[in-house]
Design a protein around this motif. Structure first.
Motif, PDB file in Angstrom:
ATOM      1  N   LEU A 126       0.858  -1.183   0.000  1.00  0.00           N
ATOM      2  CA  LEU A 126       0.000   0.000   0.000  1.00  0.00           C
ATOM      3  C   LEU A 126       0.891   1.228   0.000  1.00  0.00           C
ATOM      4  CD1 LEU A 126      -1.271  -2.262   2.178  1.00  0.00           C
ATOM      5  CD2 LEU A 126      -3.148  -0.664   2.018  1.00  0.00           C
ATOM      6  N   ASP A 161     -11.251   3.036   2.554  1.00  0.00           N
ATOM      7  CA  ASP A 161     -12.278   2.042   2.887  1.00  0.00           C
ATOM      8  C   ASP A 161     -12.358   0.963   1.829  1.00  0.00           C
ATOM      9  OD1 ASP A 161     -13.094   3.054   5.198  1.00  0.00           O
ATOM     10  OD2 ASP A 161     -14.813   4.181   4.404  1.00  0.00           O
ATOM     11  N   ILE A 220      -9.389  -1.402   1.745  1.00  0.00           N
ATOM     12  CA  ILE A 220      -9.441  -2.444   2.767  1.00  0.00           C
ATOM     13  C   ILE A 220     -10.485  -3.493   2.412  1.00  0.00           C
ATOM     14  CG2 ILE A 220     -10.141  -2.852   5.155  1.00  0.00           C
ATOM     15  CD1 ILE A 220      -8.659  -0.296   5.849  1.00  0.00           C
ATOM     16  N   ARG A 221     -11.590  -3.034   1.868  1.00  0.00           N
ATOM     17  CA  ARG A 221     -12.648  -3.980   1.510  1.00  0.00           C
ATOM     18  C   ARG A 221     -12.149  -4.981   0.453  1.00  0.00           C
ATOM     19  NH1 ARG A 221     -16.831  -5.133  -1.587  1.00  0.00           N
ATOM     20  NH2 ARG A 221     -16.023  -3.803  -3.248  1.00  0.00           N
ATOM     21  N   ARG A 226      -9.442  -7.330   1.924  1.00  0.00           N
ATOM     22  CA  ARG A 226     -10.017  -8.333   2.831  1.00  0.00           C
ATOM     23  C   ARG A 226     -10.737  -9.418   2.056  1.00  0.00           C
ATOM     24  NH1 ARG A 226     -13.924  -6.151   7.044  1.00  0.00           N
ATOM     25  NH2 ARG A 226     -13.672  -8.194   7.985  1.00  0.00           N
ATOM     26  N   ALA A 227     -11.469  -8.985   1.037  1.00  0.00           N
ATOM     27  CA  ALA A 227     -12.242  -9.962   0.286  1.00  0.00           C
ATOM     28  C   ALA A 227     -11.348 -10.864  -0.552  1.00  0.00           C
ATOM     29  CB  ALA A 227     -13.244  -9.231  -0.608  1.00  0.00           C
ATOM     30  N   ALA A 228     -10.248 -10.311  -1.040  1.00  0.00           N
ATOM     31  CA  ALA A 228      -9.377 -11.112  -1.907  1.00  0.00           C
ATOM     32  C   ALA A 228      -8.525 -12.079  -1.100  1.00  0.00           C
ATOM     33  CB  ALA A 228      -8.494 -10.192  -2.744  1.00  0.00           C
ATOM     34  N   LEU A 277      -5.503  -9.407   6.554  1.00  0.00           N
ATOM     35  CA  LEU A 277      -5.453  -8.063   7.125  1.00  0.00           C
ATOM     36  C   LEU A 277      -6.070  -7.985   8.517  1.00  0.00           C
ATOM     37  CD1 LEU A 277      -4.550  -7.176   4.329  1.00  0.00           C
ATOM     38  CD2 LEU A 277      -6.212  -5.349   4.415  1.00  0.00           C
ATOM     39  N   LEU A 300      -6.548  -4.576  11.662  1.00  0.00           N
ATOM     40  CA  LEU A 300      -7.655  -3.661  11.440  1.00  0.00           C
ATOM     41  C   LEU A 300      -8.211  -3.169  12.776  1.00  0.00           C
ATOM     42  CD1 LEU A 300      -9.492  -5.503   8.555  1.00  0.00           C
ATOM     43  CD2 LEU A 300      -8.117  -3.438   8.392  1.00  0.00           C
TER      44      LEU A 300
END
Lengths: 536, 179
Positions: A462, A495, A498-499, A502-504, A509, A513
Motif C-alpha cells: 500500500l 475504505d 481495505i474492503r 479483505r475480500a481477496a 489483514l 484492522l
C-alpha cells in the motif's frame, strides 16, 4: 563405477544433435557480420583483407565447434542437468517435478535441419538469462521430451534413449490428438489489426538502424549512393507541403506492410488449445515456429491489453499471467502470448475459456467499479501539470523574450491533449472482485485489464504520497509470483482498499484492522442484501 | 474463496468502519541518529564543495550568487536534518503476528507492506558499516514475488536477530513452494 542397485541403467550424458555443427557457424557468422565486414574493409586498404577475414572466420568456426563439444545434458527420472562452457564450466540442474513450462522453438535454420530448441522453465521468475536451454534436439525427440516433462503422471518414457519406445508414451502425450480442446485458432482476417500494433513502426526503426549501421561500418558515404542522390534532387524540386504528404504516405505504407509481415511471421498458424494432461498449448509462427506449454496450475490469470490504436479499432491482445514465464520486455518472444491482436470480443471469450471460475463472463468483460472523484482530480493534475509548466514557459518566453507565439499556441494544444489523456486515464481506472478473481484496469495509451486469481496473491503493498493523503486516496498493489509480479489498483479510497484486500485474501489483514475514528457516526442499518448485479 | 463480492453493493456495516492501523513496534530510536548522520554526510559533501569553490575559484563577478546558493543549501540541510529523521522514525514501524508480517516505511511517501508468513521464502538481515556503528540492522523478508520484499530498516541488532530467528523457525515449518 559401481552400478546402482536400482534396475535403472546409468543415464548417459548426451550431446546435442551434431547437426547443430551446421547451425552454429552460420549463426556466429551472422552475429559477426559487422565485425567481419569491418575487418574486410579495413584490411582492403592494407591489401591483406582476405587473410584477415579468413582468419576471423576460422576463429568463429572453432568457437562454434567448441561450444558443441562442451555442451552436454542428462535427463534422468527426477533431474535435468545441463553443462555448458569450455573455459568457464557451468552446470545447471533442475528437479524434474519443478518443470513448469516447456517451450519448443524451431528457427528457420533449425527447421531445414529438422531440429528444435527446447527451453525449460522452472518457476523461478526466469530473471537470469537463459536457464535450461537445450538448443538443438531432433524435432521428434524435442516434442516427445516436452510431452513427457509436462505430463509426468503417465508412465515415463526413458528419456535417455533417443526415441522413446512407442508403448511407454501413451498416444495422448505424443501426438496432437483428438482429446485436445481447441480454444483459439488464427483467423486470417485478423491481419487487419496488424497496422494498429506499432510493431511495424518498431521494425521499420530497426531496419533503418541496421542499414545505417552497415553503411557506417562499410564507410560508404550515403550522399554518393544513387538513390539517395536522386532523392535529394527530388527534395529540392518539390514544394514543402507536397513533400510532407508524400513522406507521410510513404512512411505509412512501409509501416503497414512491415507490420503485416511481422504479424504473419509471429502469429501464422496460431493455435491455443487445452491438453487433457493439464496444460495449455500454444503453437505459432510462420518461419520460426514456437510451441509453448503452460501448466494449468501455474496459470494465475490473464492480462488483456489494448494499446490506443488497437482500442480504436476494437482490438485487443492477451498474455498469460503465469509463474515461471519470462515477463516484461520481450515477453512476446518469451512465450506468454495467449492471443494475437484480434477482436476484443473474441479475446474475452478466450480469456473466459482459459481461466477457471464460476463467473468468468463478469471477470473478463463485466463492468468495473470506478474510482472516486478525487481519483479523477489526481489523474487530471498529474497529466496537466507538466504540460502547463511547458505552456507557461513558452508563454513567458513569448512575452518577455520575443519568442515566436506559435510555440505558446502549440503548447496550448498539448495542454488540451493532456487533459483529455488525464480524463481517459481516469475513465480506465476500475476494479472488481468476481468469482475468485481480482480484476483491475488502468492506463490510457495502453489500457490494460489484469485478471488475477486471488489464490495467487501473496501480499499487499500500500502506498500513499503526501498528495494522495490530502485527497484521501491510497494505491494498492497485489503482489504475486506470476507475470509482472504486482498488479496495482491506483487511487482508491482507503475504505474500498481495505474492503478489496479483505475480500481477496480473507484473514490476512484482520489482525491489523481497528475501528476507524468515529468520523461519520451513521447508525449501522440492518445488513442490506448484497446486490447481485454490478453497476458503476 | 469468497464468492463474487458485489463491487457496488452498499458496503456492509463491518467493512465501513475499519481502517488499517500502524504496525505495533517502532524501530530503534538510535535510527534517528543514524539517519541524521547518513543524510548529514551527503549535505556536508555538498556544502564542502561549495565552500571550496568560494575559496579557491575565481568568483569575483558573481560572488553574491554563490553565497546565496550556499546559504540556501545550509538552510535546506538544516530543515531536512531536523525534520526527516524524526518523521521517518514515527513512520517506520513493524509487526509480526502468527500469520503475517507487516511493515511500514517512508516519510513523505508512506508505504505499507503485508505478506502472509506462509508465503515467505527468505529472511535475511544485513548491517552496513555505518549501521554497525549504531548497532542497527536491516531485515529483509522476501516472498516469491519480486515486487514485494518487506524491508525493516533501523532495527536494534538484537531485535533483528530475534526477529530473523523467529521468522526462520516459522517459515521452515511451512511446506510448498509458496507461489
Amino acid at each position: 563405477m559401481t552400478p546402482p542397485p536400482v534396475p535403472l541403467v546409468e543415464v548417459p550424458w548426451r550431446r546435442l544433435s551434431p547437426r547443430m555443427l551446421l547451425i552454429h557457424p552460420v549463426r556466429e557468422v551472422i552475429r559477426f557480420i559487422p565485425a567481419l565486414l569491418g575487418v574486410f574493409l579495413a584490411g582492403r586498404s592494407s591489401g591483406q583483407g582476405h587473410w584477415w577475414s579468413l582468419a576471423g572466420l576460422a576463429v568463429v568456426l572453432v568457437v562454434s565447434v567448441m561450444r558443441w563439444i562442451s555442451t552436454r545434458f542428462q535427463i534422468t527420472e527426477d533431474q535435468i542437468s545441463l553443462t555448458t562452457g569450455l573455459v568457464r564450466r557451468r552446470t545447471i540442474a533442475a528437479p524434474a517435478d519443478r518443470v513448469r513450462t516447456v517451450d519448443v522453438t524451431e528457427h528457420a535454420l533449425h527447421r531445414v535441419l529438422g531440429l528444435a530448441k527446447v527451453s525449460i522453465g522452472t518457476g523461478t521468475s526466469d530473471r537470469k538469462r537463459d536457464g535450461l536451454v537445450l538448443d538443438g534436439l531432433p524435432t521428434a525427440e524435442a516434442r516427445a521430451l516436452r510431452a513427457e516433462l509436462l505430463h509426468r503422471r503417465q508412465p515415463t518414457a526413458r528419456p535417455g534413449q533417443p526415441h522413446p519406445p512407442a508403448t511407454a508414451v501413451p498416444a495422448a502425450a505424443s501426438h496432437r490428438d483428438v482429446d485436445e480442446v481447441e480454444l483459439l485458432k488464427l483467423d486470417p482476417s485478423w491481419v487487419r489489426f496488424a497496422p494498429f500494433t506499432l510493431s511495424g513502426f518498431v521494425t521499420a526503426l530497426a531496419v533503418a538502424g541496421f542499414a545505417w549501421n552497415i553503411l557506417n561500418q562499410a564507410q560508404v558515404n550515403a550522399g554518393q549512393l544513387g538513390p539517395v542522390q536522386s532523392a535529394s534532387r527530388h527534395l529540392r524540386d518539390t514544394p514543402l507541403w507536397l513533400l510532407v504528404v508524400q513522406l507521410g504516405i510513404g512512411v505509412l505504407l512501409i509501416i503497414t506492410v512491415l507490420s503485416i509481415v511481422g504479424y504473419l511471421l509471429a502469429f501464422w498458424n496460431f493455435r491455443l488449445s487445452r491438453h487433457p494432461g493439464g496444460t495449455l498449448q500454444i503453437t505459432r509462427g510462420l518461419i520460426t515456429t514456437r510451441a509453448t506449454s503452460i501448466e494449468d496450475r501455474r496459470l494465475r490469470g490473464a492480462y488483456l491489453s489494448e494499446p490506443i490504436l488497437l482500442r480504436a479499432v476494437g482490438g485487443a491482445r492477451m498474455t498469460a499471467i503465469a509463474t515461471g514465464l519470462r515477463v516484461g520486455r520481450g515477453s512476446e518472444r518469451g512465450g506468454t502470448v495467449l492471443a494475437p491482436p484480434a477482436p476484443k470480443r473474441r479475446i474475452q471469450q478466450v480469456a473466459a475459456a482459459v481461466l477457471h471460475g464460476p463467473e468468468m463472463a463478469r471477470v473478463v468483460s463485466g463492468e468495473l467499479r470506478q474510482h472516486g472523484r478525487n481519483a479523477r482530480r489526481r489523474r487530471l493534475i498529474r497529466a496537466v501539470a507538466p504540460c502547463s509548466v511547458i505552456a507557461l514557459g513558452f508563454a513567458a518566453l513569448w512575452w518577455w523574450a520575443q519568442w515566436s507565439g506559435w510555440l505558446a499556441l502549440a503548447s496550448l494544444v498539448l495542454l488540451a491533449a493532456s487533459a483529455v489523456l488525464g480524463l481517459d486515464r481516469y475513465r480506465s481506472l476500475g476494479h472488481a472482485l468476481h468469482g475468485g478473481y481480482l480484476v483491475t484496469r488502468y492506463g490510457s495509451l495502453d489500457r490494460r485489464r489484469a485478471m488475477i486469481d486471488t489464490d495467487g496473491i501473496i501480499g499487499w503493498n500500500l502506498r500513499e504520497t503526501i498528495f494522495q493523503r490530502r485527497l484521501g486516496l491510497i494505491s494498492v498493489a497485489a503482489t504475486t509470483a506470476a507475470g509482472r509480479q504486482s498488479y496495482g489498483l491506483t487511487d482508491l479510497e482507503p475504505d474500498e482498499a481495505i474492503r478489496v484486500a479483505r475480500a481477496a485474501t480473507p484473514g490476512l489483514l484482520e489482525p491489523f484492522l481497528v475501528p476507524a475514528e468515529p468520523v461519520s457516526q451513521r447508525p449501522v442499518l440492518a445488513r442490506s442484501p448484497r446486490a447481485s448485479s454490478s453497476s458503476r | 474463496m469468497t464468492d463474487s463480492l458485489p463491487v457496488s453493493a452498499p458496503p456492509d456495516g463491518l467493512a465501513r468502519g475499519l481502517r488499517l492501523r500502524d504496525p505495533a513496534n517502532l524501530v530503534s530510536s538510535r535510527a534517528i541518529s543514524f539517519w541524521t548522520v547518513r543524510a548529514g554526510i551527503g549535505w556536508l559533501a555538498l556544502g564542502a564543495l561549495q565552500v571550496i569553490i568560494l575559496i579557491f575559484a575565481d568568483t569575483s563577478s558573481h560572488r553574491s550568487v554563490y553565497e546565496i546558493v550556499l546559504a540556501v543549501t545550509v538552510l535546506v540541510a538544516g530543515v531536512h536534518l531536523s525534520v526527516m529523521p524524526r518523521w521517518r522514525y514515527r513512520v517506520h514501524r513493524w509487526e509480526l503476528t502468527g500469520t503475517a508480517c507487516y511493515a511500514q516505511s517512508g516519510w513523505i511517501t508512506r508505504q505499507r507492506r503485508i505478506a502472509p508468513l506462509s508465503r515467505i521464502q527468505t529472511v535475511d538481515s544485513e548491517r552496513g558499516p555505518l549501521e554497525q556503528l549504531f548497532s542497527l540492522a536491516n531485515v529483509t523478508v522476501t516472498t516469491a514475488s519480486a515486487a514485494g520484499p518487506i524491508k525493516i530498516r533501523g532495527l536494534d541488532a538484537g531485535v533483528a536477530d530475534r526477529l530473523v530467528d523467529e521468522l526462520t523457525t516459522i517459515t521452515s515449518a511451512s511446506t510448498g513452494d509458496a507461489t
